[in-house]
Design a protein around this motif. Structure first.
Motif: not given
Length: 63
Positions: A23-24, A26-28, A30-31, A34, A47, A51
């Protein structure tokens, strides 16, 4: 000599050991994306640290 930009190695055992789950990811992702697109990835430090703060305990997987 040119930099080799052919890949990115992630330490998946370390990611799991810090308690990140599917679940983590997608954010990893994304970071990471970016930061790779940024002209100033260091500007993301606050940021990312915010996180990452949620992963403050080591977890071990026993089989």
């Amino acid at each position: 000599m040119a930099d080799d930009m052919n890949g990115l190695r992630l330490g998946t055992p370390e990611i799991v050991r810090w308690g990140m789950t599917e679940e983590d990811m997608p954010e990893l992702a994304r970071l990471i994306a970016k930061a790779l697109r940024s002209n100033d990835p260091e500007a993301m430090a606050e940021q990312v640290a915010s996180w990452r703060h949620g992963f403050d305990k080591l977890h071990y997987i026993w089989s």
